[in-house]
Design a protein around this motif. Structure first.
Motif, short mmCIF file in Angstrom:
data_model
loop_
_atom_site.label_atom_id
_atom_site.label_comp_id
_atom_site.label_asym_id
_atom_site.label_seq_id
_atom_site.Cartn_x
_atom_site.Cartn_y
_atom_site.Cartn_z
N VAL A 422 53.11 43.14 29.31
CA VAL A 422 54.11 44.44 29.08
C VAL A 422 53.48 45.88 29.53
CG1 VAL A 422 55.17 45.35 27.51
CG2 VAL A 422 55.57 42.94 27.64
N VAL A 423 52.50 45.51 28.90
CA VAL A 423 51.91 47.55 29.28
C VAL A 423 51.48 47.21 30.82
CG1 VAL A 423 49.28 49.20 29.22
CG2 VAL A 423 50.94 47.25 27.09
N VAL A 424 50.63 46.32 31.42
CA VAL A 424 50.33 46.44 32.70
C VAL A 424 51.76 46.16 33.44
CG1 VAL A 424 49.99 44.10 32.64
CG2 VAL A 424 48.07 45.37 33.92
N PHE A 425 52.63 45.26 33.25
CA PHE A 425 53.58 45.75 33.93
C PHE A 425 54.22 46.73 34.29
CE2 PHE A 425 58.22 44.93 34.53
CZ PHE A 425 58.42 44.48 35.90
N VAL A 426 54.08 47.93 33.00
CA VAL A 426 55.44 48.77 32.64
C VAL A 426 54.47 49.53 33.36
CG1 VAL A 426 55.82 50.25 31.45
CG2 VAL A 426 56.74 48.29 30.74
N LEU A 427 53.04 50.06 33.54
CA LEU A 427 52.42 50.79 34.08
C LEU A 427 51.80 51.26 35.63
CD1 LEU A 427 49.11 51.34 31.61
CD2 LEU A 427 51.56 52.36 31.89
N ASN A 428 52.15 49.74 36.35
CA ASN A 428 52.15 49.31 36.89
C ASN A 428 53.47 49.95 38.45
OD1 ASN A 428 50.66 47.76 39.90
ND2 ASN A 428 52.29 47.21 39.97
N LEU A 429 54.04 50.15 37.73
CA LEU A 429 55.64 50.69 37.88
C LEU A 429 55.64 52.15 38.20
CD1 LEU A 429 58.47 47.97 36.67
CD2 LEU A 429 57.82 47.94 38.69
N ILE A 430 55.16 52.63 36.74
CA ILE A 430 55.54 53.75 36.77
C ILE A 430 54.45 54.93 37.63
CG2 ILE A 430 57.15 53.96 34.96
CD1 ILE A 430 54.84 54.83 32.93
N LEU A 431 53.26 54.26 37.33
CA LEU A 431 52.31 55.17 37.49
C LEU A 431 52.86 55.43 38.78
CD1 LEU A 431 49.24 54.34 35.31
CD2 LEU A 431 51.31 56.41 34.99
N PRO A 432 52.23 56.80 39.45
CA PRO A 432 51.93 56.58 40.90
C PRO A 432 51.47 56.21 41.61
CG PRO A 432 51.08 58.62 39.57
CD PRO A 432 51.72 57.73 38.99
N LYS A 433 51.38 55.00 42.70
CA LYS A 433 50.20 54.92 43.63
C LYS A 433 49.01 55.05 44.37
CE LYS A 433 52.80 50.58 43.01
NZ LYS A 433 52.65 49.68 41.93
N LYS A 434 47.81 55.30 44.07
CA LYS A 434 47.09 56.17 45.05
C LYS A 434 45.84 55.19 45.19
CE LYS A 434 47.99 60.69 42.31
NZ LYS A 434 47.15 61.46 41.07
N THR A 435 45.05 55.02 46.16
CA THR A 435 44.56 54.80 46.55
C THR A 435 43.17 55.28 46.06
OG1 THR A 435 43.92 55.23 48.99
CG2 THR A 435 45.77 53.55 48.38
N LEU A 436 42.08 54.67 46.52
CA LEU A 436 40.39 55.64 46.15
C LEU A 436 40.67 56.39 46.92
CD1 LEU A 436 37.52 52.50 46.04
CD2 LEU A 436 38.10 54.12 44.35
N ALA A 437 41.35 56.18 48.35
CA ALA A 437 40.50 57.28 50.18
C ALA A 437 42.40 58.30 48.92
CB ALA A 437 41.36 56.76 51.12
N ASP A 438 43.25 58.66 48.39
CA ASP A 438 44.18 59.96 48.35
C ASP A 438 43.21 60.05 47.08
OD1 ASP A 438 46.35 58.57 49.37
OD2 ASP A 438 46.93 57.49 47.93
N GLU A 439 42.96 59.64 46.33
CA GLU A 439 41.62 59.77 45.03
C GLU A 439 40.41 61.37 45.41
OE1 GLU A 439 40.84 56.86 42.50
OE2 GLU A 439 42.80 57.01 41.43
#
Length: 450
Positions: A422-439
């Motif tokens: 449940v946690v990994v599914f929800v967090l993967n949906l709501i947290l903004p997508k950021k790659t290593l390059a973005d960071e």
């Protein structure tokens, strides 16, 4: 033509049909790895709902029967039912806490009523898995597999110590035999070659079993008491429907479908070196739901993919469906000839623990293999870390949910896999997508502003 013939006899070929002399021990190895897990839930539930000795035996036999049928259906699909992958199915420990709660309140008939509806829910998930699969990338599936591996460790240690409730639990003799069994498995797997290497778990179990007989800790009473022949009795236990029980089981089946995604992914990644296909996922989940539905009518408890057998496939790379079909055949023989199954249950749990802890470790590492297919960005590390921390943490301190409604404890308090999923599914949906390059770009922008 000669090469094709050799390929068709290979244990490493999905459609390989190796000689019986090789196939039977490798199939038996799968049975020994799952037999206690398949039989124990029925024994536990029988005690909870107050079944007599004959009915308890029947519940155990029905569990072996449905495990054999479900495994064959996964290996050799009928239409869209079944994955076609080297998967072993059986009665699942994951459902036991929920089954205990339902059985205590509504009896065995209430369990089977909720199970029937739960099976239908799993079929629906399987039908629609293709459009929703994008929500289960390697990061999510890998976290589920990783948590499955971690959650199996206490089971292995309890086995090594002699099994929960054993009068000599934790005794030196149990640990000694378990460690000898483990040493044999490791030696065969790492220092031997060929057939002995592939059957390392079976060799370890045989050595551990012989030592156990010498030290007189093997109880042959179940063999003496078991009947020679038994058949399933449809609707023998009855079937009733209660809303709260149904809701609980539907949630369990949905979560277990996600676990099946993890197991099926671990099978293809660990054993076949590729990603699982949409068709295989859909068929596998539909097959599980269908078999659980049938099981509710025949008197068998809920089924699921067996992670320990996934670990064997990943560790040995033996993927021949013929070998796993032989394992299913052993289960069916055990279902109709109780004495056969009873012999397998005489293997001390310390032996099984010593033999299978390496398998559980392999499951964990397969989960890591899946996770690192996605970038280990700060976002992804946070998601995986929180999911595993909450899943393992809460189940290690179940009293932390004591003031919540009973259904919360029933669903979440006993399964690290459910919470982590449940946690990994929800967090993967709501947290903004950021790659290593973005960071990296963010850090550079921060430096420029300063």
């Amino acid at each position: 033509m000669i090469e094709k013939s050799k390929s068709n006899m290979s244990v490493f070929d999905l459609n390989g049909v190796p000689p019986l002399g090789k196939a039977i021990p490798l199939g038996l190895q799968h049975v020994l790895a799952m037999i206690v897990g398949n039989v124990t839930p029925a024994i536990i539930i029988a005690g909870v709902v107050g079944l007599n000795t004959n009915d308890r035996t029947l519940l155990v036999q029905c569990g072996m029967f449905i495990a054999g049928i479900a495994t064959l259906l996964q290996l050799y699909p009928i239409g869209k039912i079944g994955s076609g992958l080297p998967i072993i199915m059986g009665v699942s420990f994951a459902y036991v806490p929920s089954l205990i709660a339902i059985g205590s309140q509504y009896g065995i008939s209430g369990i089977f009523g909720a199970q029937l509806i739960g099976g239908i829910a799993a079929i629906i998930v399987g039908i629609f898995i293709k459009p929703i699969r994008k929500y289960f990338p390697p990061l999510v599936a890998g976290t589920v597999v990783f948590t499955i591996g971690l959650s199996l460790y206490p089971i292995a240690i309890n086995y090594i110590a002699g099994g929960m409730g054993a009068p000599n639990y934790g005794a030196f003799i149990n640990w000694g035999i378990a460690m000898i069994t483990l040493a044999v498995v490791l030696f065969c797997n790492q220092f031997s070659k060929g057939y002995i290497k592939l059957a390392s778990i079976l060799v370890g179990i045989i050595v551990g079993y012989i030592i156990s007989i010498i030290f007189r800790i093997v109880d042959f009473t179940p063999v003496k008491e078991a009947a020679w022949f038994a058949i399933p009795k449809p609707l023998y236990f009855g079937i009733e429907f209660y809303p709260s029980a149904i809701i609980t089981m539907v949630i369990m089946y949905i979560v277990n479908s996600v676990q099946a995604v993890g197991d099926l992914s671990a099978t293809t990644v660990g054993g076949m070196g590729r990603e699982v296909t949409d068709k295989e996922l859909s068929g596998g989940i539909i097959g599980n739901g269908f078999c659980s539905l049938i099981a509710s009518l025949l008197g068998g408890l809920p089924t699921a993919t067996y992670s320990q057998n996934v670990g064997i496939v990943a560790m040995t790379k033996v993927i021949s469906k013929f070998i796993l079909a032989l394992a299913a055949g052993f289960l069916l023989v055990g279902a109709f000839i109780p004495k056969f199954g009873a012999i397998m249950t005489t293997i001390p749990q310390c032996v099984l623990g010593g033999a299978t802890i390496t398998v559980f470790g392999m499951i964990t590492m397969t989960g890591i293999q899946l996770i690192i297919q996605d970038e280990l960005s700060g976002r992804n590390i946070t998601i995986v870390g929180l999911a595993v921390a909450l899943g393992i943490g809460v189940t290690q301190v179940p009293q932390s949910l004591a003031l919540f409604p009973n259904w919360v404890m029933m669903v979440f308090g006993s399964s690290a896999v459910i919470i982590s999923t449940v946690v990994v599914f929800v967090l993967n949906l709501i947290l903004p997508k950021k790659t290593l390059a973005d960071e990296q770009n963010e850090r550079e922008e921060m430096e420029l502003k300063e």
